[in-house]
Enzyme design. Structure first.
Site, mmCIF file in Angstrom:
data_model
loop_
_atom_site.group_PDB
_atom_site.id
_atom_site.type_symbol
_atom_site.label_atom_id
_atom_site.label_comp_id
_atom_site.label_asym_id
_atom_site.label_seq_id
_atom_site.Cartn_x
_atom_site.Cartn_y
_atom_site.Cartn_z
ATOM 1 N N HIS A 207 1.983 4.635 -2.836
ATOM 2 C CA HIS A 207 2.169 6.076 -2.604
ATOM 3 C C HIS A 207 3.596 6.505 -2.968
ATOM 4 C CE1 HIS A 207 -1.698 6.500 -0.787
ATOM 5 N NE2 HIS A 207 -1.423 5.807 0.303
ATOM 6 N N HIS B 26 0.839 -1.200 0.000
ATOM 7 C CA HIS B 26 0.000 0.000 0.000
ATOM 8 C C HIS B 26 0.875 1.252 0.000
ATOM 9 C CE1 HIS B 26 -3.562 2.470 1.097
ATOM 10 N NE2 HIS B 26 -2.653 3.202 1.716
ATOM 11 N N GLU B 27 1.820 1.291 0.919
ATOM 12 C CA GLU B 27 2.693 2.467 1.004
ATOM 13 C C GLU B 27 3.624 2.562 -0.206
ATOM 14 O OE1 GLU B 27 1.901 4.615 3.045
ATOM 15 O OE2 GLU B 27 0.643 3.387 4.339
#
Length: 444
Positions: free
Chosen positions: A22, A18-19
């Protein structure tokens, strides 16, 4: 220990990706990334690579990517072009949405791996109808072939389970199931009770593919069956002088005989025996029912006839993975929406204890089961983060959408208020999920 390790691995993988979404989006958009952290709290381990500090923190409930931003500290003039807050709104939206999209992509990859390895599916034939269940009241019979649920065609039991789960909160209208009987007749069976009523949670209406034999596979210590001497391996023949045709028939007789004597004839090691059994009286939502504390063995021949293998090509497996990720995403959104408007029970919400428990169970079942679990949780994380709740990615997208519409950023005061509301909502959600976990753990 298995549950803890499986849970930590799951959270580590899902949060990292998920990170990473980003992080990659920020770098592609020319934004400087100061820290990439897995977990929260004071870092346990850090390493500096280029401009970015990579950290592992002790609280494994998430992570974050810290970008250069004038709202969080002084930024040197030469770094202004690389500050997140100075990027066009379109780039900021791309960076924010990349995290949840990475979770959904990861789910596709996990499902792709599982499906590509081959699938074991079960034909949509009813093996057992639970007595007094909504399905029994609607007239379902063992051997019925399910053709469609609420107008949606089904090909195997996975389709049935998803369709029932999707309709599990539609209490205002009956559920129509198209079946083909053992005689070849096609008709509609209408489930008038809500699928969550009478204890049939998560869309269960009282039909299962397994057909049970009349041979005991488990006898509970201290139960009524154990007290009169019934043992694992005993085969039930007749009750009160009537020959038993199915396990469901026996269950119905026991349920309807709380505290009443039943004369039971059974077979043990080729020898016919007889005893008198008095079911324990148990309270239920519909009154007192009988219970003896015994479970049957499955009909292996019947189950083998239901089971079949599917080995799709790589392309077919990829397409099926996309479809499964999409259907689970839609289902997650619908269930959350129904919980918000009171059509679905908040008891469906699970927290870290339940997730850890399921992680351990699936890890013990094998790699495919664990990967499917990871895919499902990854979908949940992706969808949850896309919800328009301030402090979540979806909340930031909401602010940026408003900025696009009005032509200027949302005021800092409005954002601060939104963050407080969002934090309160998220904290309440997590607290409720944890209470559900504790309730399940202690059988409440």
């Amino acid at each position: 220990m298995t549950a803890i390790l499986a849970f930590l691995l799951a959270i580590g993988v899902l949060v990292t990706f998920h990170e990473l979404g980003h992080y990659v989006a920020a770098r592609c958009c020319g934004v400087k990334v100061l820290r990439f952290s897995i977990g929260f709290g004071k870092p346990l381990f850090t390493v500096k690579r280029g401009e970015t500090e990579w950290a592992i923190c002790p609280i494994p409930l998430g992570g974050y990517v810290k970008m250069l931003d004038e709202r969080e500290g002084v930024v040197a003039p030469e770094d202004w072009p690389r500050a997140f807050n100075r990027q066009p709104v379109g780039k900021r939206m791309v960076i924010v949405v990349a995290g949840p999209l990475m979770n959904l992509l990861l789910a596709v990859l996990f499902y792709w791996a599982v499906i590509g390895n081959g699938l074991t599916l079960y034909r949509p034939l009813v093996g057992t109808v639970v007595p007094d269940s909504p399905a029994a009241i609607a007239g379902f019979q063992p051997g019925d072939r399910i053709l469609a649920v609420a107008g949606s065609p089904v090909a195997h039991w996975n389709d049935i389970s998803l369709a029932l789960l999707d309709r599990s909160s539609s209490a205002d209208e009956p559920l129509t199931v198209r079946v083909e009987t053992t005689a070849g007749q096609r008709l509609d069976r209408v489930v008038k009770a809500a699928p969550e009523a009478d204890g049939h949670a998560n869309g269960q209406i009282g039909i299962v593919p397994v057909r049970y034999s009349l041979t005991l596979g488990m006898v509970e210590q201290g139960g009524a069956a154990d007290k009169v001497g019934l043992r694992t391996g005993d085969t039930l023949l007749s009750a009160n002088g009537r020959k038993l045709q199915s396990w469901a028939e026996w269950v119905a007789m026991v349920h309807n005989s709380p505290g009443k004597e039943i004369t039971l004839v059974f077979l043990r090691g080729g020898e016919r025996r007889q005893l008198t059994l008095r079911p324990d009286s148990m309270e239920s939502p519909t009154g007192f029912v009988g219970r003896i504390g015994a479970a049957p063995t499955g009909d292996a021949a019947w189950l083998e006839g239901l089971r079949y293998e599917v080995h799709p090509t790589v392309a077919e497996a990829g397409w099926m993975a996309l479809q499964k990720t999409w259907s689970n995403s839609v289902l997650s959104l619908r269930m959350f929406g129904r919980m918000l408007i009171g059509q679905a029970s908040w008891d469906n919400l699970s927290g870290p204890i339940t997730i850890a428990s399921v992680a351990g169970q699936t890890a013990r079942q094998g790699l495919d089961a664990y990967l499917e679990f990871l895919a499902l949780i990854s979908v949940s994380i992706g969808i949850l983060n896309l919800l328009p709740i301030p402090i979540l990615d979806g909340g930031h997208l909401m602010y940026y959408t408003a900025e696009l519409i009005k032509g200027s950023p949302v005021s800092e005061r409005a954002q601060l208020l939104g963050q407080r509301i969002g934090f309160a909502l998220l904290a309440s959600l997590m607290a409720f999920a944890l209470l559900n976990d504790i309730s399940r753990l202690f059988g409440g």
